[in-house]
Design a protein around this motif. Sequence first.
Motif, mmCIF file in Angstrom:
data_model
loop_
_atom_site.group_PDB
_atom_site.id
_atom_site.type_symbol
_atom_site.label_atom_id
_atom_site.label_comp_id
_atom_site.label_asym_id
_atom_site.label_seq_id
_atom_site.Cartn_x
_atom_site.Cartn_y
_atom_site.Cartn_z
ATOM 1 N N GLU A 1 0.825 -1.217 0.000
ATOM 2 C CA GLU A 1 0.000 0.000 0.000
ATOM 3 C C GLU A 1 0.852 1.257 0.000
ATOM 4 O OE1 GLU A 1 -2.342 1.909 3.501
ATOM 5 O OE2 GLU A 1 -3.691 0.433 2.560
ATOM 6 N N ARG A 2 1.884 1.308 0.841
ATOM 7 C CA ARG A 2 2.721 2.505 0.932
ATOM 8 C C ARG A 2 3.395 2.778 -0.418
ATOM 9 N NH1 ARG A 2 5.222 4.801 5.318
ATOM 10 N NH2 ARG A 2 4.764 2.946 6.590
ATOM 11 N N ASP A 3 3.943 1.722 -1.045
ATOM 12 C CA ASP A 3 4.654 1.884 -2.313
ATOM 13 C C ASP A 3 3.702 2.302 -3.434
ATOM 14 O OD1 ASP A 3 6.955 1.103 -1.028
ATOM 15 O OD2 ASP A 3 6.761 -1.005 -1.623
ATOM 16 N N ARG B 1 -3.112 7.392 1.147
ATOM 17 C CA ARG B 1 -3.414 5.994 1.452
ATOM 18 C C ARG B 1 -4.897 5.765 1.742
ATOM 19 N NH1 ARG B 1 1.492 3.959 5.282
ATOM 20 N NH2 ARG B 1 0.417 1.954 5.018
ATOM 21 N N THR C 1 2.622 5.966 -3.081
ATOM 22 C CA THR C 1 3.702 6.863 -3.510
ATOM 23 C C THR C 1 3.823 6.880 -5.030
ATOM 24 O OG1 THR C 1 4.936 6.447 -1.467
ATOM 25 C CG2 THR C 1 6.175 7.316 -3.346
#
Length: 249
Positions: free
Chosen positions: A41-43, A52, A46
Motif C-alpha cells: 500500500e505505501r509503495d 493511502r 507513492t
Amino acid sequence: MSEITPPENTDAQSGSERVFAFFRRKVLSGELRTGDRLPAERDLATQLNVGRPLLRESMRSLAMLGLVDIRHGSGAFVGKADISVLTDFFTFSLAQEQNVSEDIMQARMAIECQAIRLACERATESDLDRIGGCLTALIKTLSDPEKGGMADFRFHAAIVQASHSQALVTLYKAISELLMQNHVERRRVTHKTPKVIDDLVESHRQVFLSIVEGDGDAADRRLREHFAIGDELRRKSIIAAFSRGGMAE
C-alpha cells in the motif's frame, strides 16, 4: 447514445481515476495476472501520488467488482472480474434506453452469428449433446411462456458456449438478463398460435442440424433466417391475437 471517447489524459485524472487507470493498464499489458500480488500500500500510494485512505477506498471498489482480492494480513492480489456485476451494469444501463428490445436483438444477432460459425469448427460432442438437450427442453415447454422462453434462451446460449470464444461468451452473459426477458416476452405473444409454434420448432431444429453438419456458411444463413422467421411470426401472432378481439386473456 453515449459518445465513445478515448481515456482521458492521466494528468487531468483524479486520484481514484489514477488508481483505476494503473490497474487497467497493468492488467491489459499482461504485467499483472490473476493471483499476482499488488505492490504494498505505501509503495503504490507513492507511485500513484495518492493518499493511502483514497487508495484503500479505490481498492475496496475494485474488490467489489471482483478485480482485487484483499486478504487481511497478506496484502492485495489480482482477482477475477465478477461477470454478474457487468450483467447488472448492462441491464440497468440499457433498460433506460429507448427501443432497448430492438437494440438487444441486434447485439444478439451479431454475437450469435459469429458464435455459430465458430461452433461449427469447435463444438465438441459434449457441446452438441448440450444444444440437443436444450432443443428437447424447448419442444417440451412450448405451451409454457415462462419455461419455454427460458428453454429458448438456453438453446441459443449453448450455441454461444460452443463457440469456445471467451469474449463472445462474456459479452453474451453481460446482456443475458435482457435476453431472457426478451425470449419470455416473445413467447408470451406467440405460444397460443399453433402455426407459429410448429415453425418455431422446425427453425430451431434446422439451426441445430447446421452445427452438427459443421457448415459455417449454412449455419450462419439458417440462423439469420431463424431470426427473420421469428420476427415475422411474432408480427403475425400479434395481428392474429388482435383479430380475435384483443390480447386481454
